[in-house]
Design an enzyme around this catalytic site. Structure first.
Site, short mmCIF file in Angstrom:
data_model
loop_
_atom_site.label_atom_id
_atom_site.label_comp_id
_atom_site.label_asym_id
_atom_site.label_seq_id
_atom_site.Cartn_x
_atom_site.Cartn_y
_atom_site.Cartn_z
N ALA A 85 51.54 17.80 92.15
CA ALA A 85 51.02 16.95 93.23
C ALA A 85 49.64 16.37 92.90
CB ALA A 85 50.96 17.73 94.53
N ASN A 99 51.67 19.41 83.40
CA ASN A 99 52.40 18.98 84.59
C ASN A 99 51.41 19.08 85.75
OD1 ASN A 99 53.91 18.62 86.89
ND2 ASN A 99 55.62 19.87 86.19
N TYR A 111 64.15 20.21 92.11
CA TYR A 111 63.53 20.87 90.96
C TYR A 111 64.45 21.82 90.20
CZ TYR A 111 59.42 18.92 93.14
OH TYR A 111 58.51 18.05 93.70
N PRO A 150 50.08 22.73 91.08
CA PRO A 150 50.46 23.40 92.32
C PRO A 150 51.97 23.43 92.58
CG PRO A 150 49.42 21.29 92.80
CD PRO A 150 49.26 21.54 91.33
N ASN A 151 52.38 24.55 93.12
CA ASN A 151 53.75 24.83 93.56
C ASN A 151 54.74 25.04 92.43
OD1 ASN A 151 53.08 24.65 96.39
ND2 ASN A 151 52.91 22.44 96.06
N HIS A 199 56.83 15.76 84.14
CA HIS A 199 57.25 15.88 85.54
C HIS A 199 58.72 16.29 85.55
CE1 HIS A 199 53.54 14.30 87.08
NE2 HIS A 199 53.61 13.39 86.12
N GLU A 228 52.23 14.38 79.32
CA GLU A 228 52.38 14.57 80.77
C GLU A 228 53.86 14.82 81.08
OE1 GLU A 228 51.70 11.99 84.88
OE2 GLU A 228 51.74 10.97 82.94
N ARG A 286 61.03 8.56 93.53
CA ARG A 286 60.76 9.36 94.72
C ARG A 286 59.92 8.58 95.74
NH1 ARG A 286 59.34 15.22 93.53
NH2 ARG A 286 59.76 15.30 95.77
N ARG A 344 61.88 26.54 95.35
CA ARG A 344 61.35 25.35 96.04
C ARG A 344 62.27 24.16 95.79
NH1 ARG A 344 56.82 21.36 93.96
NH2 ARG A 344 56.67 20.04 95.79
#
Length: 148
Positions: free
Chosen positions: A77, A74, A22, A9-10, A100, A98, A107, A17
């Site tokens: 969320a 990825n 990012y 998502p996103n 990110h 994986e 974070r 964003r």
């Protein structure tokens, strides 16, 4: 070699964003960068992005019959919440890296829960779009010499 790149998502909003987190690279830019490196490495790449957990699960299930060498995932969320995506990845048995974009360990505290890193063959965080390119290299190094 054939690799599926899944973005959660996103990720479709990359470039607009939270650029301070990012960066300014768009999803299209990311695809171009990965595709260019994949060609150089002799890897076929398939891209998939969804904001919907069920669609991601369905795509992972479909991957089981595609003779993939590996995946770059990825979960975005969903990293912190989706037991269902975790179970789907375990069910198909395709090795995955994986990814990110941001350094999730640095974070917010709720981002410290990670449901994927213990089942991934490797995790790359905080390197922005370069993480995807490194993921390709990792899959090539780990699985590139296996016969299909």
């Amino acid at each position: 070699m054939k690799v599926l790149v899944i973005n959660g998502p996103n990720i479709n909003l990359l470039g607009t964003r939270e650029p301070s987190v990012y960066g300014n690279t768009t999803l299209g830019d990311l695809h171009d960068m990965v595709q260019q490196e994949a060609r150089r490495l002799g890897i076929e790449v398939i891209f998939f992005q969804s904001n919907h957990e069920g669609e991601i699960i369905e795509r992972i299930h479909a991957a089981a019959s595609e003779r993939l060498t590996g995946m770059i995932v990825n979960p975005a969320a969903f990293t912190h919440t989706s037991v269902a995506i975790r179970d789907a990845l375990l069910s198909v048995g395709i090795p995955f890296i994986e990814i990110h974009l941001s350094p999730i360990a640095a974070r917010e505290s709720f981002r410290q829960v990670n449901l994927f890193s213990d089942i991934a063959c490797g995790t790359i965080t905080g390197l922005g779009p370069l993480g995807y390119v490194l993921g390709l290299h990792a899959l090539k190094g780990l699985y590139g010499n296996t016969s299909e």
